[in-house]
Design a protein around this motif. Structure first.
Motif, PDB file in Angstrom:
ATOM      1  N   UNK A  37      -1.557  -1.203   0.624  1.00  0.00           N
ATOM      2  CA  UNK A  37      -2.890  -1.723   0.889  1.00  0.00           C
ATOM      3  C   UNK A  37      -3.397  -1.441   2.321  1.00  0.00           C
ATOM      4  N   UNK A  38      -2.488  -1.496   3.294  1.00  0.00           N
ATOM      5  CA  UNK A  38      -2.923  -1.419   4.704  1.00  0.00           C
ATOM      6  C   UNK A  38      -3.369  -0.024   5.137  1.00  0.00           C
ATOM      7  N   UNK A 137       1.285  -2.595  13.922  1.00  0.00           N
ATOM      8  CA  UNK A 137      -0.016  -3.267  13.937  1.00  0.00           C
ATOM      9  C   UNK A 137      -0.729  -3.102  12.588  1.00  0.00           C
ATOM     10  N   UNK A 138      -0.482  -1.985  11.913  1.00  0.00           N
ATOM     11  CA  UNK A 138      -1.147  -1.751  10.636  1.00  0.00           C
ATOM     12  C   UNK A 138      -0.610  -2.667   9.542  1.00  0.00           C
ATOM     13  N   UNK A 140       0.564  -5.665   9.993  1.00  0.00           N
ATOM     14  CA  UNK A 140       0.443  -7.089  10.347  1.00  0.00           C
ATOM     15  C   UNK A 140      -0.475  -7.834   9.373  1.00  0.00           C
TER      16      UNK A 140
END
Lengths: 140, 140, 140
Positions: A37-38, A137-138, A140
């Motif tokens: 999803x990210x 970070x992606x 998170x």
């Protein structure tokens, strides 16, 4: 990747349509392809009215261009298009004949997220695991 | 599909150039490929000056990107590019060296109009006949 | 061709970043591919904030789409992506996880500069020599 660019004439969609459209497109992409999803991005680009022509006459189509990794079966690509078209019409009230959709299929080895060349479709889970730190970070 | 996106620096083409350019590009696409006229879209995107570089130096090229279905011979694709370039220059007064053109070729099964997956090049007539009702507004 | 379109949220890069970014992308493309410098275009497109979603949530990625001729090895394409990503981050201060990069590979016979169909990768020198007159302004 993928990046779905939605080019829409000004005024066709309300500001409050963007979040549900982005959620719908993201959900559909994940359900159909199994991709994480990210990595799904959706961009809404408003263009002025009066600058588009269809069949040589002024027209105001919505144009959705999905830049996706190559390697998916015809059935999956058809499902992406059909379901995104249906969701778009349901949320915005547009008719299917006001939409043009296309998938631009990129070699996975020609795509990069977070400084990393992306894997082929279906090989994302191991890749995410291997690169969890760089992807931090992606994810998170 | 096809969708021709014409990215032009502000001020390079006059408003009244858009209709003849759209007509010319549509006519050329139909003549060269035999595709149905009502699926050809042309979008003019003005971009600010000063945001484009060629060869590392400030430049203001016109960039025409044609998103078309794959499956056409080299000769047809060359004719599309040559004739669109010539028509553009004749109508706008730009020189050929101020234009960059490219065709991005999409698998027909990755394109959709009016909620329908498009057919391969050359198979449009039977497809239009079969789907006349769904295509209604587009054929009007 | 190539054309690198850099879609950036307003405010992410300063005006004075554009020239060094364009120089870096152009240098990298020439060094990695050997293609002639005068055909490399870089366009910076600022988009409003609030119109982009990643993973279904508001996000502001920089999206770099390189429209390049097909026919280059995986290693060269990987080097393009890695080096452009690194240069972008160094110049702008963005992190790699704020960038999405993709190469859209076009059949060389579907690309045109200065009214001429472009050659395959690696065959540019003879082509430039043959068409020096038509390419005049571009080579200046």
């Amino acid at each position: 990747m993928p990046v779905y660019r939605c080019s829409v004439p000004i005024g066709v969609i309300a500001d409050e349509h963007r979040q549900p459209l982005a959620t719908a497109i993201t959900d559909i992409h994940v359900e159909v392809t199994g991709a994480p999803r990210h990595f799904v991005s959706v961009v809404f680009e408003e263009r002025p009215t009066g600058v588009t022509f269809t069949g040589g006459r002024p027209a105001e189509p919505t144009i959705i261009s999905g830049f996706v990794r190559a390697g998916r079966e015809r059935e999956a690509r058809g499902a992406l298009l059909s379901r995104i078209s249906a969701a778009w019409c349901e949320i915005t009230g547009q008719r299917p004949d006001q939409l043009v959709l296309g998938l631009i299929e990129l070699d996975p080895t020609s795509t990069m997220e977070a400084g990393l060349i992306m894997p082929a479709p279906g090989e994302e889970a191991a890749w995410v695991e291997e690169h969890r730190e760089a992807l931090g970070a992606l994810l998170a």
